[in-house]
Each structure stands twice: as structure tokens, then as C-alpha cells.
Design a protein around this motif. Sequence first.
Motif, PDB file in Angstrom:
ATOM      1  N   GLY A   1       0.760  -1.242   0.000  1.00  0.00           N
ATOM      2  CA  GLY A   1       0.000   0.000   0.000  1.00  0.00           C
ATOM      3  C   GLY A   1       0.788   1.286   0.000  1.00  0.00           C
ATOM      4  N   GLU A   2       2.124   1.242   0.044  1.00  0.00           N
ATOM      5  CA  GLU A   2       2.892   2.491   0.028  1.00  0.00           C
ATOM      6  C   GLU A   2       2.784   3.151  -1.343  1.00  0.00           C
ATOM      7  OE1 GLU A   2       7.491   4.164   0.492  1.00  0.00           O
ATOM      8  OE2 GLU A   2       7.060   2.016   0.676  1.00  0.00           O
ATOM      9  N   ILE A   3       2.401   4.442  -1.347  1.00  0.00           N
ATOM     10  CA  ILE A   3       2.324   5.208  -2.589  1.00  0.00           C
ATOM     11  C   ILE A   3       3.728   5.684  -2.951  1.00  0.00           C
ATOM     12  CG2 ILE A   3       1.352   7.222  -3.742  1.00  0.00           C
ATOM     13  CD1 ILE A   3      -0.675   5.033  -3.055  1.00  0.00           C
ATOM     14  N   LEU A   4       4.198   5.268  -4.126  1.00  0.00           N
ATOM     15  CA  LEU A   4       5.563   5.571  -4.545  1.00  0.00           C
ATOM     16  C   LEU A   4       5.653   6.817  -5.413  1.00  0.00           C
ATOM     17  CD1 LEU A   4       6.632   1.910  -5.414  1.00  0.00           C
ATOM     18  CD2 LEU A   4       7.025   3.159  -3.280  1.00  0.00           C
ATOM     19  N   SER A   5       4.640   7.036  -6.243  1.00  0.00           N
ATOM     20  CA  SER A   5       4.622   8.233  -7.083  1.00  0.00           C
ATOM     21  C   SER A   5       3.243   8.400  -7.676  1.00  0.00           C
ATOM     22  CB  SER A   5       5.684   8.159  -8.195  1.00  0.00           C
ATOM     23  OG  SER A   5       5.543   6.980  -8.948  1.00  0.00           O
ATOM     24  N   THR A   6       2.957   9.623  -8.151  1.00  0.00           N
ATOM     25  CA  THR A   6       1.678   9.919  -8.792  1.00  0.00           C
ATOM     26  C   THR A   6       1.915  10.784 -10.026  1.00  0.00           C
ATOM     27  OG1 THR A   6       1.294  11.900  -7.459  1.00  0.00           O
ATOM     28  CG2 THR A   6       0.403   9.832  -6.618  1.00  0.00           C
ATOM     29  N   VAL A   7       1.007  10.663 -10.965  1.00  0.00           N
ATOM     30  CA  VAL A   7       0.983  11.513 -12.156  1.00  0.00           C
ATOM     31  C   VAL A   7      -0.407  12.122 -12.241  1.00  0.00           C
ATOM     32  CG1 VAL A   7       1.150  11.587 -14.667  1.00  0.00           C
ATOM     33  CG2 VAL A   7       2.674  10.099 -13.374  1.00  0.00           C
ATOM     34  N   ASP A   8      -0.497  13.444 -12.159  1.00  0.00           N
ATOM     35  CA  ASP A   8      -1.777  14.137 -12.170  1.00  0.00           C
ATOM     36  C   ASP A   8      -2.143  14.579 -13.580  1.00  0.00           C
ATOM     37  OD1 ASP A   8      -2.291  14.086  -9.317  1.00  0.00           O
ATOM     38  OD2 ASP A   8      -0.650  15.526  -9.130  1.00  0.00           O
ATOM     39  N   ALA A   9      -3.449  14.586 -13.863  1.00  0.00           N
ATOM     40  CA  ALA A   9      -3.951  14.985 -15.168  1.00  0.00           C
ATOM     41  C   ALA A   9      -5.087  15.990 -14.990  1.00  0.00           C
ATOM     42  CB  ALA A   9      -4.428  13.764 -15.951  1.00  0.00           C
TER      43      ALA A   9
END
Length: 264
Positions: free
Chosen positions: A220-228
Motif C-alpha cells: 500500500g505504500e504510494i511511490l509516485s503519482t501523475v496528475d492529469a
Amino acid sequence: MSELRTLVSGIAMGESPRWHAGRLWFCDWGAGQIVRVESDGAATVVAEVGDMPLCIDWLPDGRLLAVSSQKGMLLRVGDDGTLERHAALGAGQWNEIAVDRRGNVFVNDIGFEFPGGEFRPGRICVLTPGADGPREVAGGLAFPNGMVVRGDTLIVAESYAGRLTAFDIAPDGALENQRVFAAVDGSAPDGICLDVDNDDAAVWFADVPNQRCVRVAEGGEILSTVDADRGCFSCALGDETLYITANRWSDQGVGDGVVFAATL
């Protein structure tokens, strides 16, 4: 990671992006087409399915399969775009497909009419090589959506539960040892893909309401995100690039469909 760039525009409703043989492929639900994209964004219609092709994947021998939900069929797509029945799926709200190394074809059924229908749990069925039809191998899923195979593990996004769920795949296609791969509370995971290294215990998932794609580790660790700037429906990785099918969703339907690309 580079900023998002628009690789393809003018899509009615893009879904199920796949990286295969050095190219990006996706389904345009609204246009009833399967599309292949070159690195410069040039798009070629591979097949005219005509009735909302929901998802695609390839058998180990290289044959392309497509889910035709409205017909309750699994179709085989020829190199020249011809369509043949591969198997009858029967009644259901058929959605995503994933094929393992043995040729087991997993197809999920969300369990209710979407949008607008009353929620009911969904299921996963498998079509094994040589079988006449699919059999149910998992049930009780809260809107099963994107699926991916990693080795002998099947991972499925449960959009209405805010989690990714994993199963061990038995040789006969049975699914065992159901467990939470990653809880992602506050997200509605849709289409998913494996991380750059297929052996890495991380998955990218698209999140329509939060207008983003998220890389999450097992646990469940969030490693990265890409927003749109619009809802992200699915994603695929290829050639060190994250490809995202995105669209604006409203009560009136969809519009402004694109494929975004971001270099990792």
C-alpha cells in the motif's frame, strides 16, 4: 518524470491501453475500434469491432483477443482486422481481460449494469486452453476492473472497495490465496499495469475521480503519482513511458478523449 504530453486526441472513449511488440494499442469504446499507435502518435485502426470493445490481450502464441461485452463474446482479431469467435462468455457485464503464460484467459464481470444499475458483487471467470467456455474462479468482488498477471499471480482492481486484490494462479486456472495487494483508500482504481520491472512488487493504477495515475507498492505504500486534467481510466508502461487513456466524465457521457504520455 517529464510532464504529460498528449500523444493522441479525438478519442471517443479510450480504454485498455497495452504495450505490445514495441507499440501502444488501445480500445476506443465509443468508436468501436481497436487502435495501434506509433511513437510519433500516428494512429491506425486495427479492427472495427462495432460494439464497444472493452479490453484486449494476447495469447502466448501471439493471437489478439478482444472482449465484446454487448455480445457476451471473446473475439479473436486477425492481422487483417477480421473477427472470429474465440469463445462465448454468456450473460454478464464483461469488462477486463488478462492472459497468463499458460494461455489461461481471465475475464471479469462487474456484476451489475454500469452506470445506473444497482450494485451487485462481481466475479472473475477463466477460459482455459481447450475449454468450451469459462468457469467462475472468484466472486464477491466490489466492481472488478483492471487486471494484470505477474508470474503466477493475478492482480485485480476493485474500484468500489479502494483496493488491489491478488490471487495465486493454479495450473488449471483456479484462483487461490485471495489477499489484499494494496489498500488505496480514497481512490477508485480502474485500469492497472505492472511497474517497469515486471518482477518489482509495484503496480500503476488509474484513478478516474482523482484524475491521476498512482504507482503503489505491494502493501500500500504510494511511490509516485501523475496528475492529469481529466479522469484517468487506464494506463500502460512501455519504452520507459507511462501511457494513460483519459477523458472527461459527466452525467451526459464522455468527451475529450486522449492518450497522455509521460517519460519516466
